[in-house]
Design an enzyme around this catalytic site. Structure first.
Site, PDB file in Angstrom:
ATOM      1  N   HIS A   1       5.542  -1.595  -5.386  1.00  0.00           N
ATOM      2  CA  HIS A   1       6.324  -1.690  -4.093  1.00  0.00           C
ATOM      3  C   HIS A   1       6.653  -0.385  -3.695  1.00  0.00           C
ATOM      4  CE1 HIS A   1       9.454  -3.765  -1.643  1.00  0.00           C
ATOM      5  NE2 HIS A   1      10.190  -2.922  -2.130  1.00  0.00           N
TER       6      HIS A   1
ATOM      7  N   CYS B   1       6.080  -3.213   3.017  1.00  0.00           N
ATOM      8  CA  CYS B   1       7.376  -2.411   2.566  1.00  0.00           C
ATOM      9  C   CYS B   1       6.773  -0.700   2.784  1.00  0.00           C
ATOM     10  CB  CYS B   1       7.416  -2.656   0.998  1.00  0.00           C
ATOM     11  SG  CYS B   1       5.914  -2.564   0.062  1.00  0.00           S
TER      12      CYS B   1
END
Length: 993
Positions: free
Chosen positions: A310, A55
């Site tokens: 994340h 990510c």
């Protein structure tokens, strides 16, 4: 019925038919998602697939894609594809494979611009960089390394617009300025930068962070500056002056900092305020320029830890001014052209005692998860309109064609599934109406499980298999009726035509024999309780004369249970042989194995049968019952062995019993004679010692210590231990017949492996035992000479090669251990021991093992000394057998006695010193870089070396000296991150340039 009656074969309600009755939504006929859900929406951006932990890569790719100048420059890079360069185009049967990082980025940007997919796969780009898709890396470090790699790659381009794009967009200049306080001389060192790294600790606003970055630093004391004019060290001041700024200003907020106490990174979850417009003029050296910047991107790290979480990106579209949130495949447009960070801040609350979010005015924002802010120089120029080059557009259109083919294929599969579902729907509705069998009409039995699978739309039915419900006569088992359903012959004919299988079970399939047998068993079960009371009363009567029968006491205690199991035996056999319905039969090998185990269990009255099949000799295990009681028992156990009370016991067992008593007496006598004859061997204090050679003899004999211990066991417990028949000296010799010990080793480390024998005692040993090899030590010295000058000669002589091999094997064993115990001893000022701060591991002592060895049941001694048919079993002569003998036969306590302040750790020889330091960190709360480790005076410093190569062996004691003790252990636990040593981007393409 509201639900199915499982015991009623005529009940056909609640078997899954409700799914098919009435109207059905077409989407229920398939499990294929609408392919149009994967299609890109109008005026929407394209997402990127997260390949595991990529990510952080996706956020930067989206941000760089929306830098129009960078995208346009990359499109201008010429392709290395030979077919396209020659004007032939790319063959349709050949997949395009980018060769350089620029080509990968070109192709990726072209897909992000004109692809019809909702999201694309960046695996080619990630693979080209050599990134590990399963490991999350430092996003800021990735940004720096990739920009450096891109700049280096583009520097080879001829077009200056392409060659200098990274410098034009991201490169600025600042100077390190040092001013001498004495003469005022100013020295300046100019340096380029691609981002400004701003410390956020102790600050609340972005401008405060920039001010601290540029603040003046005093150089005094030991840190004084050498002035070229003064030709001496002088007090001075140093600061950074911003000379020029790039079009795109990257501001790195240093959220991830190194924690000295833990030796790892931690995240600073503190709020930082920043505005959408940033005026950099107050911070510039020259004030006559345009330095107003607009916020264009905010990169977010969601999570409280530096090693997990994340990454997402909020990026502003330069053409429309609208804000978008890029979260891998999902892209969300913000309402009203405004940046919204509230939701992201709520997802990463570290604890209940959270810091309150400061109030933000219009045009300002605050975040505790933003780690990078990107500002663009404010300009009135219109944004660029960028066209994808023809070569790349051809590749994009080819990918779009593949996507359309996939969509059409999925739509066709959905269409076919719907068509099949509609046919099945009509079929089920029609057949279910005719499923019940009318009175007096022919019918068939079908398993309920198969009917449920037929009505289950997710699993196509298999051929009908009725073998699992058949009895031993090949007909329908009465006990299987509860899992069967009676259906009409018409529907049964349809099922067998469509799906096949068998055998068919119609009205003639009901088994009368099984019903009769079942009734008999039920009657016996009902009668069993009455017979149990009768037999119990009959057992109270004393039997006179020879009219009784011998019955085992254990059988009498459990006869009712045995009778019940026997009555249920047929049912169990049916279950074991048929198993589950419709082809899921139980494995035959497992069934046969269970039967064999059951057969090995004793049946009624077999507990008084001897191994020869006759009546056992032990009267304590049996009793006499009356004839009436025996006849009752015989009704339930007709095959039980029968022994009238005048039956003689087994004659062979009587002979063996007498022989056993004679053997015990013989063993006692043998042990007594051997103990009397070998008094010196029985008592250690009477045996000679090599360290102080006895003057009364010049020769001594050697036997293994294991032989001595086994012999002592027999002498102490002659009725429980087997007599020792062989000396077994072969274990002390090598395969060539040479001795495995030197005289010096037998006086020291190997002294516990051997036992010395007086010459007179050796003569008696030769008469009592089988001696396979004679081992002798002889002393020779000149008359009147010093005893220390004596020579000692062994017979047989030492084998140097095998002795060396044995020592090497022992050293290898010490270097190839797993899960061994070592001890860490913490010292302060080389003498003071720290108190215990953490629980220790429990390690079993060798003394306990010795006690367990003594309590072993007899018959488990070494096979070298077990007598079998008058002979002896000898081990094979080899290094391995000697080592095994050494481990089994010699009991000596080598356990380290732990002292206060030590901790026991479990380690393996192949683990590194760095991994050991992490274990020590958790046990002593000392960071790895503060640990000074040593063993036997040798400093352990190579973190990559294994413990085996460093000489750390089981039971070793390693000294730990900490550079500085950590006072606040509780505070350290809050920020401690448990992780393996970081390698960053080592081995990737980012460092290859």
């Amino acid at each position: 019925c509201r639900r199915n009656c499982r015991g009623n074969p005529n009940c056909l309600v609640g078997i899954g038919e409700h799914v098919w009755l009435g109207e059905i939504d077409e989407n229920s006929f398939h499990n294929i998602d609408d392919p149009n859900c994967e299609r890109r929406k109008k005026n929407a951006f394209v997402g990127l697939t997260n390949l595991g932990a990529t990510c952080y890569v996706n956020t930067f790719l989206q941000m760089w894609f929306l830098n129009l100048e960078l995208r346009q420059a990359l499109y201008l890079c010429p392709s290395t594809c030979s077919e396209y360069s020659a004007g032939e185009g790319i063959p349709k049967d050949k997949d395009y494979e980018p060769q350089t990082i620029c080509e990968h980025l070109q192709y990726l940007f072209a897909l992000l611009q004109n692809s019809k997919r909702r999201y694309i796969d960046p695996s080619g780009f990630v693979k080209a960089l050599g990134l590990d898709t399963g490991q999350q890396q430092d996003a800021q470090e990735f940004s720096k390394l990739f920009m450096s790699l891109l700049e280096d790659t583009l520097s080879k381009q001829k077009n200056p617009d392409v060659r200098n794009i990274v410098q034009k967009q991201f490169c600025g200049e600042y100077a390190y300025v040092t001013v001498c306080n004495q003469c005022g001389r100013e020295s300046k060192l100019v340096s380029k930068f691609y981002e400004l790294e701003l410390n956020i600790q102790g600050h609340k606003q972005l401008t405060d962070c920039i001010t601290e970055f540029l603040k003046e630093e005093k150089l005094e004391g030991d840190n004084r500056y050498f002035c070229e004019t003064c030709q001496s060290k002088q007090n001075a001041t140093r600061k950074i002056r911003l000379l020029s700024l790039p079009c795109t200003l990257n501001l790195q907020l240093m959220r991830f900092v190194f924690d000295r106490q833990t030796g790892h990174k931690k995240k600073l979850n503190t709020y930082i305020g920043f505005s959408e417009l940033l005026d950099m003029e107050p911070f510039m050296e020259q004030k006559n320029g345009l330095y107003v910047y607009e916020l264009s991107a905010v990169l977010i790290h969601r999570g409280v830890s530096a090693y997990s979480g994340h990454y997402i990106a909020h990026v502003k579209d330069p053409q429309t001014g609208e804000w978008y949130k890029f979260n891998d495949e999902d892209i969300e447009k913000m309402e009203g052209k405004k940046l919204q960070l509230g939701i992201e801040e709520d997802l990463a609350e570290p604890s209940k005692s959270q810091t309150r979010k400061p109030k933000c005015g219009k045009g300002t924002h605050c975040s505790r998860n933003a780690y990078m802010l990107v500002y663009r120089l404010q300009t009135r120029e219109k944004s660029l309109t960028i066209e994808v080059p023809a070569f790349l557009q051809e590749l994009v259109e080819r990918d779009n064609c593949k996507f359309e083919e996939w969509c059409n294929e999925m739509a066709e599969m959905r269409k076919q599934s719907v068509a099949r579902g509609k046919i099945k729907h009509e079929e089920v509705k029609e057949l279910y109406k005719r499923l019940p069998a009318e009175a007096g009409s022919p019918y068939d039995f079908i398993s309920l499980e198969w009917l449920q699978k037929w009505l289950d739309e997710s699993t196509p039915p298999k051929p009908i298999d009725n073998t699992a419900c058949l009895c031993s006569h090949g007909k329908l088992h009465p006990d299987k009726i509860s899992i069967m359903k009676r259906i009409s012959e018409y529907v049964a004919d349809f099922f067998y035509r469509r799906y096949g299988g068998g055998p068919r079970l119609n009205v003639k399939a009901l088994c009368k024999d099984c019903v009769v047998e079942r009734c008999r068993i039920l009657r016996l079960k009902n009668q069993l309780n009455e017979d149990y009371k009768t037999v119990t009363n009959l057992l109270k009567i004393t039997v006179k004369g020879n009219d009784g029968f011998w019955v085992g006491k254990a059988s009498l205690r459990s006869w009712r249970q045995l009778a019940l199991e026997q009555l249920n035996e047929q049912d169990e056999d049916a279950e074991h042989s048929n198993g589950k319905m419709n082809g899921n039969a139980q494995n035959k090998d497992e069934s046969n194995e269970e039967k064999r185990e059951e057969e090995e269990e004793l049946n009624f009255n077999e507990d008084i049968v001897c191994p020869h099949g006759d009546l056992c000799i032990s009267e304590n295990e049996r009793r006499v019952v009356s004839k009436e009681a025996w006849e009752k028992l015989k009704q339930y156990f007709p095959k039980a062995p029968e022994f009238p009370n005048n039956k003689e016991c087994c004659s062979q067992c009587k002979i063996l019993e007498r022989e056993g008593e004679e053997n015990e007496a013989l063993h006692k006598m043998m042990a007594s004679e051997q103990k009397t004859s070998l008094q010196n061997l029985f008592h250690d204090k009477c045996r000679p010692c090599l360290g102080s050679w006895p003057q009364e003899t010049d020769e001594l004999y050697i036997v293994s210590q294991f032989f001595v211990e086994e012999w002592r066991k027999f002498v102490r417990r002659p009725t429980r231990c087997s007599p020792v028949s062989s000396v077994g000296n072969s274990a002390l010799l090598c395969p060539h017949g040479g001795l495995m010990f030197t005289y010096a080793s037998m006086t020291k480390e190997d002294s516990k492996l051997i036992a010395l024998i007086w010459p007179s005692e050796w003569e008696r040993i030769q008469k009592l035992f089988v001696v396979d090899h004679v081992i002798k030590i002889t002393r020779t010295q000149a008359a009147g000479a010093d005893p220390e000058s004596a020579l000692y000669i062994s017979e047989p002589q030492l084998c140097p090669e095998c002795r060396e091999g044995l020592l090497c094997q022992q050293q290898r064993d010490l270097r190839e251990y797993t899960q061994a115990t070592i001890y860490i001893h913490k010292v302060v000022d080389n003498k003071k021991v720290m108190k215990d701060a953490a629980p220790e591991l429990n390690v079993s002592s060798s003394e306990a093992e010795e006690e367990r060895e003594e309590n072993k049941p007899e018959g488990e001694q070494d096979p070298d000394f077990n007598q079998t048919n008058g002979g002896t079993k000898r081990q094979k002569i080899s290094h391995q057998s000697y080592i095994a003998y050494q481990k089994q036969g010699i009991r000596r306590s080598t356990r380290h006695r732990k002292v206060r302040g030590e901790k026991a750790l479990l380690v393996s020889a192949n683990q590194t010193l760095k991994e050991l330091k992490i274990q020590i960190m958790h046990a002593f709360s000392v960071a790895p870089f503060d640990q000074n480790l040593s063993i036997d005076g040798k400093i352990l410093s190579d973190d990559t070396a294994t413990l085996g190569s460093l000489g750390v062996i089981p039971e070793s004691v390693i000294l730990l000296k900490a550079d500085e003790p950590i006072a606040d252990y509780a505070a350290m636990d809050d920020v401690m991150q448990v992780c393996m040593p970081e390698e960053g981007f080592k081995g990737t393409g980012l460092l290859g340039h």
